[in-house]
Design a protein around this motif. Structure first.
Motif, PDB file in Angstrom:
ATOM      1  N   ASP A  20      46.679  20.497  73.803  1.00  0.00           N
ATOM      2  CA  ASP A  20      46.753  19.126  74.302  1.00  0.00           C
ATOM      3  C   ASP A  20      45.337  18.583  74.473  1.00  0.00           C
ATOM      4  OD1 ASP A  20      45.767  20.307  76.649  1.00  0.00           O
ATOM      5  OD2 ASP A  20      47.745  20.381  77.596  1.00  0.00           O
ATOM      6  N   ALA A  21      45.242  17.360  75.010  1.00  0.00           N
ATOM      7  CA  ALA A  21      43.942  16.701  75.138  1.00  0.00           C
ATOM      8  C   ALA A  21      42.993  17.438  76.067  1.00  0.00           C
ATOM      9  CB  ALA A  21      44.138  15.264  75.638  1.00  0.00           C
ATOM     10  N   ALA A  22      43.525  18.173  77.024  1.00  0.00           N
ATOM     11  CA  ALA A  22      42.671  18.902  77.960  1.00  0.00           C
ATOM     12  C   ALA A  22      41.834  19.966  77.266  1.00  0.00           C
ATOM     13  CB  ALA A  22      43.520  19.542  79.061  1.00  0.00           C
ATOM     14  N   ALA A  23      42.268  20.405  76.080  1.00  0.00           N
ATOM     15  CA  ALA A  23      41.587  21.488  75.370  1.00  0.00           C
ATOM     16  C   ALA A  23      40.538  20.989  74.385  1.00  0.00           C
ATOM     17  CB  ALA A  23      42.615  22.340  74.638  1.00  0.00           C
ATOM     18  N   LEU A  24      40.260  19.705  74.347  1.00  0.00           N
ATOM     19  CA  LEU A  24      39.263  19.184  73.410  1.00  0.00           C
ATOM     20  C   LEU A  24      37.896  19.861  73.534  1.00  0.00           C
ATOM     21  CD1 LEU A  24      40.164  15.388  73.435  1.00  0.00           C
ATOM     22  CD2 LEU A  24      40.168  16.890  71.427  1.00  0.00           C
ATOM     23  N   PRO A  25      37.452  20.256  74.728  1.00  0.00           N
ATOM     24  CA  PRO A  25      36.156  20.945  74.812  1.00  0.00           C
ATOM     25  C   PRO A  25      36.087  22.219  73.969  1.00  0.00           C
ATOM     26  CG  PRO A  25      36.788  20.153  76.979  1.00  0.00           C
ATOM     27  CD  PRO A  25      37.969  19.922  76.076  1.00  0.00           C
ATOM     28  N   ALA A  26      37.229  22.854  73.706  1.00  0.00           N
ATOM     29  CA  ALA A  26      37.225  24.054  72.861  1.00  0.00           C
ATOM     30  C   ALA A  26      36.804  23.698  71.438  1.00  0.00           C
ATOM     31  CB  ALA A  26      38.602  24.705  72.858  1.00  0.00           C
ATOM     32  N   LEU A  27      37.256  22.552  70.951  1.00  0.00           N
ATOM     33  CA  LEU A  27      36.854  22.113  69.617  1.00  0.00           C
ATOM     34  C   LEU A  27      35.375  21.734  69.605  1.00  0.00           C
ATOM     35  CD1 LEU A  27      37.534  21.392  66.702  1.00  0.00           C
ATOM     36  CD2 LEU A  27      38.247  19.125  67.502  1.00  0.00           C
ATOM     37  N   ILE A  28      34.936  21.047  70.641  1.00  0.00           N
ATOM     38  CA  ILE A  28      33.522  20.670  70.746  1.00  0.00           C
ATOM     39  C   ILE A  28      32.646  21.930  70.741  1.00  0.00           C
ATOM     40  CG2 ILE A  28      31.790  19.562  72.195  1.00  0.00           C
ATOM     41  CD1 ILE A  28      33.742  17.608  70.843  1.00  0.00           C
ATOM     42  N   GLU A  29      33.078  22.941  71.485  1.00  0.00           N
ATOM     43  CA  GLU A  29      32.309  24.183  71.537  1.00  0.00           C
ATOM     44  C   GLU A  29      32.303  24.882  70.177  1.00  0.00           C
ATOM     45  OE1 GLU A  29      29.795  27.036  72.782  1.00  0.00           O
ATOM     46  OE2 GLU A  29      30.305  25.136  73.786  1.00  0.00           O
ATOM     47  N   SER A  30      33.398  24.780  69.439  1.00  0.00           N
ATOM     48  CA  SER A  30      33.429  25.382  68.105  1.00  0.00           C
ATOM     49  C   SER A  30      32.423  24.697  67.181  1.00  0.00           C
ATOM     50  CB  SER A  30      34.837  25.313  67.517  1.00  0.00           C
ATOM     51  OG  SER A  30      35.174  24.008  67.109  1.00  0.00           O
TER      52      SER A  30
ATOM     53  N   PHE B   1      26.248  22.843  64.852  1.00  0.00           N
ATOM     54  CA  PHE B   1      26.113  21.393  64.931  1.00  0.00           C
ATOM     55  C   PHE B   1      25.246  21.048  66.146  1.00  0.00           C
ATOM     56  CE2 PHE B   1      30.474  20.257  62.833  1.00  0.00           C
ATOM     57  CZ  PHE B   1      30.161  21.063  61.748  1.00  0.00           C
ATOM     58  N   GLY B   2      24.300  20.146  65.951  1.00  0.00           N
ATOM     59  CA  GLY B   2      23.468  19.696  67.064  1.00  0.00           C
ATOM     60  C   GLY B   2      24.216  18.730  67.965  1.00  0.00           C
ATOM     61  N   GLU B   3      23.674  18.500  69.156  1.00  0.00           N
ATOM     62  CA  GLU B   3      24.359  17.656  70.136  1.00  0.00           C
ATOM     63  C   GLU B   3      24.507  16.213  69.657  1.00  0.00           C
ATOM     64  OE1 GLU B   3      25.937  18.735  72.931  1.00  0.00           O
ATOM     65  OE2 GLU B   3      25.407  20.689  72.100  1.00  0.00           O
ATOM     66  N   GLU B   4      23.531  15.690  68.928  1.00  0.00           N
ATOM     67  CA  GLU B   4      23.649  14.318  68.443  1.00  0.00           C
ATOM     68  C   GLU B   4      24.748  14.213  67.391  1.00  0.00           C
ATOM     69  OE1 GLU B   4      23.308  10.286  67.818  1.00  0.00           O
ATOM     70  OE2 GLU B   4      22.684  11.545  69.509  1.00  0.00           O
ATOM     71  N   LEU B   5      24.843  15.191  66.493  1.00  0.00           N
ATOM     72  CA  LEU B   5      25.915  15.185  65.501  1.00  0.00           C
ATOM     73  C   LEU B   5      27.271  15.301  66.188  1.00  0.00           C
ATOM     74  CD1 LEU B   5      27.129  15.301  62.685  1.00  0.00           C
ATOM     75  CD2 LEU B   5      26.526  17.744  62.589  1.00  0.00           C
ATOM     76  N   ILE B   6      27.372  16.152  67.183  1.00  0.00           N
ATOM     77  CA  ILE B   6      28.630  16.304  67.915  1.00  0.00           C
ATOM     78  C   ILE B   6      29.024  14.990  68.576  1.00  0.00           C
ATOM     79  CG2 ILE B   6      29.694  17.418  69.921  1.00  0.00           C
ATOM     80  CD1 ILE B   6      28.138  19.957  69.164  1.00  0.00           C
ATOM     81  N   ALA B   7      28.056  14.306  69.175  1.00  0.00           N
ATOM     82  CA  ALA B   7      28.339  13.020  69.814  1.00  0.00           C
ATOM     83  C   ALA B   7      28.819  11.990  68.789  1.00  0.00           C
ATOM     84  CB  ALA B   7      27.101  12.507  70.543  1.00  0.00           C
ATOM     85  N   LYS B   8      28.237  12.023  67.592  1.00  0.00           N
ATOM     86  CA  LYS B   8      28.686  11.101  66.537  1.00  0.00           C
ATOM     87  C   LYS B   8      30.141  11.373  66.165  1.00  0.00           C
ATOM     88  CE  LYS B   8      24.294  10.065  64.212  1.00  0.00           C
ATOM     89  NZ  LYS B   8      23.557  10.124  62.918  1.00  0.00           N
ATOM     90  N   ILE B   9      30.460  12.647  65.952  1.00  0.00           N
ATOM     91  CA  ILE B   9      31.820  13.021  65.577  1.00  0.00           C
ATOM     92  C   ILE B   9      32.801  12.691  66.698  1.00  0.00           C
ATOM     93  CG2 ILE B   9      33.330  14.984  65.039  1.00  0.00           C
ATOM     94  CD1 ILE B   9      30.823  16.326  63.766  1.00  0.00           C
ATOM     95  N   ALA B  10      32.391  12.918  67.932  1.00  0.00           N
ATOM     96  CA  ALA B  10      33.287  12.780  69.077  1.00  0.00           C
ATOM     97  C   ALA B  10      33.590  11.327  69.427  1.00  0.00           C
ATOM     98  CB  ALA B  10      32.692  13.486  70.294  1.00  0.00           C
TER      99      ALA B  10
END
Length: 353
Positions: A315-325, A331-340
Motif C-alpha cells: 500500500d501507500a505506506a510502503a513507498l519508502p521501500a521503493l525509494i530505498e531500493s 540513484f542520487g537524491e536529486e534523481l530520486i526527488a525527480k522520479i518521486a
C-alpha cells in the motif's frame, strides 16, 4: 551519529481510489479515508506514513457497473471490455467527482482538489493532500465536448482517451502478454478533435492504454509533451500495455514523461500475476526508462487501488521501500526527488494553461 534521511515526497501519476470508494460505498468494505485501514491501497494516514503527498486521481467507468466488485477482477472476462454508453459513463464519472469534492469538504483542510501546479506545490509545502482529477477512458465525454468543458471547470486536468476497450475516440490496447502494443486502429477523427480540445484547455493527454497506432496519432496531433501516466518498458515486459523503445524515444523528443506502473503483470518478464515480484524488477524498469527518457522523463504511476502490487509495496505506506531500493541501486537524491515528484510537477506545468 547517523544522519536521518528525510522522507521523500511522492506525487503519484495514477490511482483508482475514487472508483474503489464509490463501488464499496454502503458495503462491508467501505472505509473512512481519514482512518487507517488494511483494505485497499490509499487512505490519508497511510499516504502520510509513506510520504504520498497527492496525485492524479482517476475516474474510470467499468463496462459493467452492476458487477459484483467483491469478487476478484478477471482480465480474461470479455464483459469487462464491453463498450459503454456516454450518458451512463457521465453519470458514473460525476459520482466519482462528487466523492472527491466530499473528501475535500469533510477533510477540515487536509485535502484539496488542485487546478494547477502552483496549488499542488502549496499543498506539498503546507502538508495538505493534493488531488488532481483525471479521466481514464473518455466515454463520459460527448462528441460536442460539452461535458469536457464542464468537467474542466470542475477540476479535470488529465485525460486518457481510452481504457483497454474501444470507444468513439480510439481503440484501447488489450492487457495481452506477450504482445506488441500494435494491436488495432488508432484515433478516430473525433479522437483527434478531442486531443486538440484538451490541448486548448490545458488538459494533459494520457497515452497509457492506447494502441501503438493511437500513440502515434496523438504524437502527430498534440502540441504538448507526450505522457504515459502508468506504463512500463516493453523491452523488459512485452505486454501490449507497455511502451516500446521507439515510443519512449518519441516521448523524450517532446520532453514528456512515463510513470512506472506497479502492477506485477506489467513488471515481470514472464508477464505473470504474482505478488512475489522483487523491488529490483521495478528498479530495472526505471533504469531502462531513464536510459531512454533521461532523468527528467521518469516518474511514478502506481495504479494503486486498481492493480496487484508486489508484496514489498502492499500500500501507500510502503513507498519508502521503493525509494530505498532506488538508493541501493545508486540513484542520487536529486534523481530520486525527480522520479518521486519533481518530474510530474514539471510536465503538468508544461501541459496546463
Amino acid at each position: 551519529m547517523t544522519a536521518t534521511i528525510p522522507r521523500v515526497p511522492v506525487f503519484d501519476g495514477h490511482n483508482d481510489t475514487l472508483l474503489k470508494r464509490v463501488i464499496t460505498k454502503g458495503t462491508d468494505r467501505e472505509t473512512d479515508f481519514f482512518e487507517r485501514s488494511t483494505l485497499g491501497h490509499i487512505d490519508l494516514p497511510r499516504a502520510q506514513e509513506g510520504g504520498l503527498v497527492g496525485g492524479l486521481f482517476a475516474m474510470f467507468v467499468p463496462s459493467n457497473i452492476r458487477q459484483d466488485f467483491s469478487k476478484p477482477y478477471n482480465p480474461s472476462d470479455t464483459k469487462n471490455y464491453d463498450e459503454i454508453d456516454q450518458s451512463q459513463a457521465l453519470d458514473f464519472t460525476l459520482k466519482m467527482a462528487a466523492e472527491a469534492f466530499r473528501l475535500e469538504r469533510s477533510s477540515n483542510g487536509r485535502v484539496r482538489i488542485c487546478h494547477n501546479v502552483r496549488e499542488i506545490r502549496e499543498c506539498i509545502d503546507q502538508g495538505i493532500f493534493a488531488i488532481s482529477l483525471h479521466i481514464e477512458g473518455a466515454e463520459a465525454i460527448d462528441t460536442d465536448f460539452n461535458a469536457l468543458e464542464v468537467l474542466y471547470n470542475a477540476g479535470l486536468r488529465s485525460l486518457g482517451p481510452v481504457w483497454s476497450r474501444k470507444n468513439v475516440f480510439a481503440d484501447g490496447a488489450p492487457m495481452r502478454f506477450p504482445s506488441s502494443p500494435d494491436t488495432g486502429p488508432g484515433l478516430t477523427d473525433t479522437g483527434k478533435a478531442l486531443v486538440k480540445a484538451c490541448n486548448e484547455l490545458g488538459i494533459l493527454i494520457d497515452l497509457s492504454h492506447l494502441t501503438e497506432k493511437g500513440f502515434w496519432d496523438v504524437a502527430a496531433t498534440s502540441n504538448k509533451p507526450l505522457v504515459a501516466s502508468h506504463s512500463n518498458a516493453h523491452a523488459i515486459c512485452p505486454n501490449a500495455r507497455n511502451l516500446t523503445d521507439r515510443q519512449l524515444d518519441a516521448i523524450r523528443e517532446t520532453n514528456g514523461l512515463v510513470g512506472l506502473n506497479f502492477h506485477t503483470a506489467f513488471l515481470r518478464e514472464d508477464g505473470g500475476y504474482s505478488r512475489q515480484t522483487p523491488l529490483e524488477t521495478m528498479v530495472k524498469h526505471v533504469s531502462h526508462l531513464i536510459d531512454r527518457l533521461g532523468e527528467d522523463g521518469v516518474a511514478l504511476g502506481s495504479d494503486f487501488d486498481g492493480c496487484m502490487t508486489p508484496t514489498d509495496i502492499p500500500d501507500a505506506a510502503a513507498l519508502p521501500a521503493l525509494i530505498e531500493s532506488f538508493r541501493q541501486a545508486g540513484f542520487g537524491e536529486e534523481l530520486i526527488a525527480k522520479i518521486a515528484f519533481k518530474n510530474w510537477l514539471s510536465v503538468l506545468d508544461c501541459t496546463q494553461n
